[in-house]
Write a protein that holds these residues in place. Structure first.
Motif, PDB file in Angstrom:
ATOM      1  N   VAL A 295       2.137   7.332   0.068  1.00  0.00           N
ATOM      2  CA  VAL A 295       1.191   7.179   1.255  1.00  0.00           C
ATOM      3  C   VAL A 295      -0.042   7.528   0.746  1.00  0.00           C
ATOM      4  N   ALA A 296      -1.256   6.980   1.290  1.00  0.00           N
ATOM      5  CA  ALA A 296      -2.675   7.250   0.946  1.00  0.00           C
ATOM      6  C   ALA A 296      -3.510   7.326   2.444  1.00  0.00           C
ATOM      7  N   MET A 297      -4.620   8.259   2.271  1.00  0.00           N
ATOM      8  CA  MET A 297      -5.434   8.239   3.278  1.00  0.00           C
ATOM      9  C   MET A 297      -6.987   8.142   2.474  1.00  0.00           C
ATOM     10  N   VAL A 298      -7.759   7.200   3.046  1.00  0.00           N
ATOM     11  CA  VAL A 298      -8.984   6.781   2.659  1.00  0.00           C
ATOM     12  C   VAL A 298     -10.020   6.769   3.790  1.00  0.00           C
ATOM     13  N   ALA A 299     -10.961   7.663   3.513  1.00  0.00           N
ATOM     14  CA  ALA A 299     -12.049   7.771   4.517  1.00  0.00           C
ATOM     15  C   ALA A 299     -13.344   8.121   3.727  1.00  0.00           C
ATOM     16  N   ASN A 300     -13.662   7.391   2.774  1.00  0.00           N
ATOM     17  CA  ASN A 300     -15.037   7.365   2.135  1.00  0.00           C
ATOM     18  C   ASN A 300     -15.599   6.087   2.085  1.00  0.00           C
ATOM     19  N   GLY A 301     -15.560   5.376   2.941  1.00  0.00           N
ATOM     20  CA  GLY A 301     -16.245   4.104   3.134  1.00  0.00           C
ATOM     21  C   GLY A 301     -15.862   2.957   2.304  1.00  0.00           C
ATOM     22  N   LEU A 302     -14.942   2.933   1.513  1.00  0.00           N
ATOM     23  CA  LEU A 302     -14.597   2.133   0.521  1.00  0.00           C
ATOM     24  C   LEU A 302     -13.569   1.246   0.988  1.00  0.00           C
ATOM     25  N   THR A 303     -13.283   0.106   0.628  1.00  0.00           N
ATOM     26  CA  THR A 303     -12.193  -0.659   0.904  1.00  0.00           C
ATOM     27  C   THR A 303     -10.830  -0.573  -0.099  1.00  0.00           C
ATOM     28  N   PRO A 304      -9.725   0.028   0.684  1.00  0.00           N
ATOM     29  CA  PRO A 304      -8.520   0.252  -0.172  1.00  0.00           C
ATOM     30  C   PRO A 304      -7.999  -0.953  -0.709  1.00  0.00           C
ATOM     31  N   LEU A 305      -7.499  -1.019  -1.915  1.00  0.00           N
ATOM     32  CA  LEU A 305      -6.913  -2.205  -2.572  1.00  0.00           C
ATOM     33  C   LEU A 305      -5.733  -1.612  -3.411  1.00  0.00           C
ATOM     34  N   VAL A 306      -4.749  -1.947  -2.896  1.00  0.00           N
ATOM     35  CA  VAL A 306      -3.169  -1.438  -3.388  1.00  0.00           C
ATOM     36  C   VAL A 306      -2.565  -2.345  -4.505  1.00  0.00           C
ATOM     37  N   ARG A 307      -2.304  -1.386  -5.501  1.00  0.00           N
ATOM     38  CA  ARG A 307      -1.746  -2.072  -6.753  1.00  0.00           C
ATOM     39  C   ARG A 307      -0.539  -1.345  -7.117  1.00  0.00           C
ATOM     40  N   ASN A 308       0.512  -2.327  -8.039  1.00  0.00           N
ATOM     41  CA  ASN A 308       1.624  -1.491  -8.703  1.00  0.00           C
ATOM     42  C   ASN A 308       1.273  -0.564  -9.841  1.00  0.00           C
TER      43      ASN A 308
ATOM     44  N   ASP B 288       4.092   3.247  -7.478  1.00  0.00           N
ATOM     45  CA  ASP B 288       5.132   2.976  -8.436  1.00  0.00           C
ATOM     46  C   ASP B 288       6.267   2.922  -7.452  1.00  0.00           C
ATOM     47  N   PRO B 289       6.909   1.599  -6.990  1.00  0.00           N
ATOM     48  CA  PRO B 289       7.930   1.473  -5.989  1.00  0.00           C
ATOM     49  C   PRO B 289       9.147   2.033  -6.671  1.00  0.00           C
ATOM     50  N   ASN B 290       9.377   2.207  -7.904  1.00  0.00           N
ATOM     51  CA  ASN B 290      10.389   2.727  -8.552  1.00  0.00           C
ATOM     52  C   ASN B 290      10.651   4.003  -8.605  1.00  0.00           C
ATOM     53  N   VAL B 291       9.435   4.927  -8.347  1.00  0.00           N
ATOM     54  CA  VAL B 291       9.438   6.177  -8.501  1.00  0.00           C
ATOM     55  C   VAL B 291      10.070   7.046  -7.101  1.00  0.00           C
ATOM     56  N   GLU B 292      10.934   7.661  -6.952  1.00  0.00           N
ATOM     57  CA  GLU B 292      11.176   8.203  -5.791  1.00  0.00           C
ATOM     58  C   GLU B 292      10.549   9.616  -5.381  1.00  0.00           C
ATOM     59  N   GLU B 293       9.827  10.350  -6.275  1.00  0.00           N
ATOM     60  CA  GLU B 293       9.161  11.374  -5.858  1.00  0.00           C
ATOM     61  C   GLU B 293       7.860  11.086  -4.970  1.00  0.00           C
ATOM     62  N   GLN B 294       7.403  12.304  -4.101  1.00  0.00           N
ATOM     63  CA  GLN B 294       6.281  12.087  -3.419  1.00  0.00           C
ATOM     64  C   GLN B 294       4.988  11.385  -4.022  1.00  0.00           C
ATOM     65  N   GLN B 295       4.550  10.372  -3.727  1.00  0.00           N
ATOM     66  CA  GLN B 295       3.369   9.921  -4.170  1.00  0.00           C
ATOM     67  C   GLN B 295       2.122   9.715  -3.039  1.00  0.00           C
ATOM     68  N   TYR B 296       1.134  10.789  -3.013  1.00  0.00           N
ATOM     69  CA  TYR B 296       0.332  10.685  -2.014  1.00  0.00           C
ATOM     70  C   TYR B 296      -1.057  11.030  -2.638  1.00  0.00           C
ATOM     71  N   THR B 297      -2.062  10.169  -2.329  1.00  0.00           N
ATOM     72  CA  THR B 297      -3.636  10.210  -2.671  1.00  0.00           C
ATOM     73  C   THR B 297      -4.254  10.153  -1.422  1.00  0.00           C
ATOM     74  N   ARG B 298      -5.347  11.156  -1.539  1.00  0.00           N
ATOM     75  CA  ARG B 298      -6.277  11.122  -0.351  1.00  0.00           C
ATOM     76  C   ARG B 298      -7.746  10.962  -1.025  1.00  0.00           C
ATOM     77  N   HIS B 299      -8.765  10.176  -0.387  1.00  0.00           N
ATOM     78  CA  HIS B 299      -9.933   9.952  -0.862  1.00  0.00           C
ATOM     79  C   HIS B 299     -11.033  10.355   0.574  1.00  0.00           C
ATOM     80  N   TRP B 300     -11.348  11.382   0.716  1.00  0.00           N
ATOM     81  CA  TRP B 300     -12.490  11.738   1.769  1.00  0.00           C
ATOM     82  C   TRP B 300     -13.472  12.744   1.242  1.00  0.00           C
ATOM     83  N   ASP B 301     -14.620  12.814   1.867  1.00  0.00           N
ATOM     84  CA  ASP B 301     -15.510  13.748   1.514  1.00  0.00           C
ATOM     85  C   ASP B 301     -16.136  14.384   2.997  1.00  0.00           C
ATOM     86  N   GLY B 302     -15.822  15.508   3.000  1.00  0.00           N
ATOM     87  CA  GLY B 302     -16.211  16.357   4.351  1.00  0.00           C
ATOM     88  C   GLY B 302     -17.699  16.095   4.901  1.00  0.00           C
TER      89      GLY B 302
END
Length: 362
Positions: A249-262, A280-294
């Motif tokens: 999962v990912a949360m983006v709140a920096n005004g940029l257009t998210p582009l998803v890649r493997n 990486d769809p083959n990795v079962e561990e948590q994959q979380y990224t966030r991009h925001w600036d308060g």
């Protein structure tokens, strides 16, 4: 609930389906050596491309030679909006056709990108036929390129988009989709896909930050620090997705257009306009990224939930999308949203990519 029922996801009947395929040809010194300048190269090749495409009944295509990223969306009218890094195409597959070269005469492109937009009705049902047409078009194109050793990277993009709050607006009719991977669907329709291909499935949702929503989440007294707003949204998002075992999962709140890649195959560096997200769809561990600036308030927040390799097998995509919908409903139940008036558009993306195999150019 039966396992067969769980494999289906019930989507509003007014769902919109889009498909477009990009064919990327690397621009080399050897290719350019056949032409007196960049302009002549681009114009000559685009004429060949447009003529061959029409022979294959491909009626909506664009040739991009300025390295801008294509973004395709549905609209009742046809528009093309260029930015510094992107070209955003709006069109209705049932009505709109085009043959356009997007070029910059004195610019050396890294790649020539042919963007072929699906046209007609029942886009998803006819997606394999569209892909076969594109393969036939490329098989005829490659012998006409002045350099015979040029490889072509094919990317097939498909998505379904619909309002999560459709029922609250009185749109009760729905259709049960038993979602399958692109390779499985194409295999059943005699559309050849190389065994060595990349694929990715994910959902994106853009949440507008209305005045009502900001007032409900921000403290009564705050300065120019919007961190409490973003942190509450992030916490609610993580809680909702974790409860449904959604790990990419990912949360983006920096005004940029998210582009998803493997991330297993592609670099995920960002740009001035694009926020790259790698999963990486083959990795079962948590994959979380966030991009925001308060310190920066944006108009909307983007949420992305990617599927894993296991989600894409044995009818798992229906179960995956049901879990995504449950997570989004849980998230939005915590927010001050008027579901009868506001929209939350869910976009279910399926991508597949591969290098042009030799059998297509024989």
């Amino acid at each position: 609930m039966s396992r067969s029922h769980q494999q289906k996801v019930y989507i509003p009947k007014d769902v919109r389906s889009n498909q477009y395929i990009t064919a990327e040809i690397k621009v080399t010194d050897a290719l350019l050596a056949h032409y007196p300048d960049y302009k002549t190269c681009y114009q000559t090749l685009s004429r060949i491309i447009f003529n061959l495409a029409e022979q294959e009944e491909l009626y909506n295509l664009h040739v991009i030679t300025n390295d801008k990223l294509p973004v395709v969306r549905f609209h009742t009218e046809a528009y093309c909006f260029p930015t510094a890094e992107q070209i955003i195409f709006f069109y209705n597959p049932e009505y709109h056709e085009a043959q356009t070269l997007h070029s910059q005469d004195d610019y050396r492109a890294r790649k020539i990108r042919v963007v072929l937009l699906a046209t007609g009705e029942d886009i998803r049902a006819n997606s394999a036929n569209f892909h076969i047409k594109v393969q036939s078009f490329l098989a005829k194109l490659m012998p006409q390129l002045p350099e015979k050793d040029l490889a072509i990277k094919i990317r097939d993009h498909q998505h379904l988009s619909y309002d999560l709050f459709a029922k609250a607006k009185g749109n009760k009719e729905s259709y049960g989709y038993k979602l399958r991977s692109i390779s499985d669907r194409y295999g059943a329709r005699s559309c050849p896909i190389p065994e060595l291909h990349g694929s990715l499935c994910y959902v994106t949702v853009k949440l507008p930050l209305s005045s009502k929503l900001k007032q409900s989440l921000l403290p009564k007294e705050y300065t120019n620090d919007f961190s409490p707003l973003y942190q509450k949204l992030e916490d609610a998002f993580i809680q909702a997705t974790s409860a449904k075992q959604l790990k990419r999962v990912a949360m983006v709140a920096n005004g940029l257009t998210p582009l998803v890649r493997n991330s297993k195959y592609d670099l995920v560096d960002g740009t001035d306009e694009v926020q790259m997200l790698g999963f990486d769809p083959n990795v079962e561990e948590q994959q979380y990224t966030r991009h925001w600036d308060g310190s920066h308030l944006v108009e909307m927040v983007s949420f992305t939930i990617a599927a894993g390799e296991k989600d894409c097998k044995d009818g798992g995509l229906g179960r995956y999308l049901n879990r995504v919908e449950d997570a989004l409903k849980s998230l939005t139940s915590e927010l001050a949203l008027d579901k009868s008036r506001e929209e939350l558009i869910v976009r279910f993306h399926q991508h597949i990519s591969y290098q042009t195999p030799e059998q297509l150019v024989s």
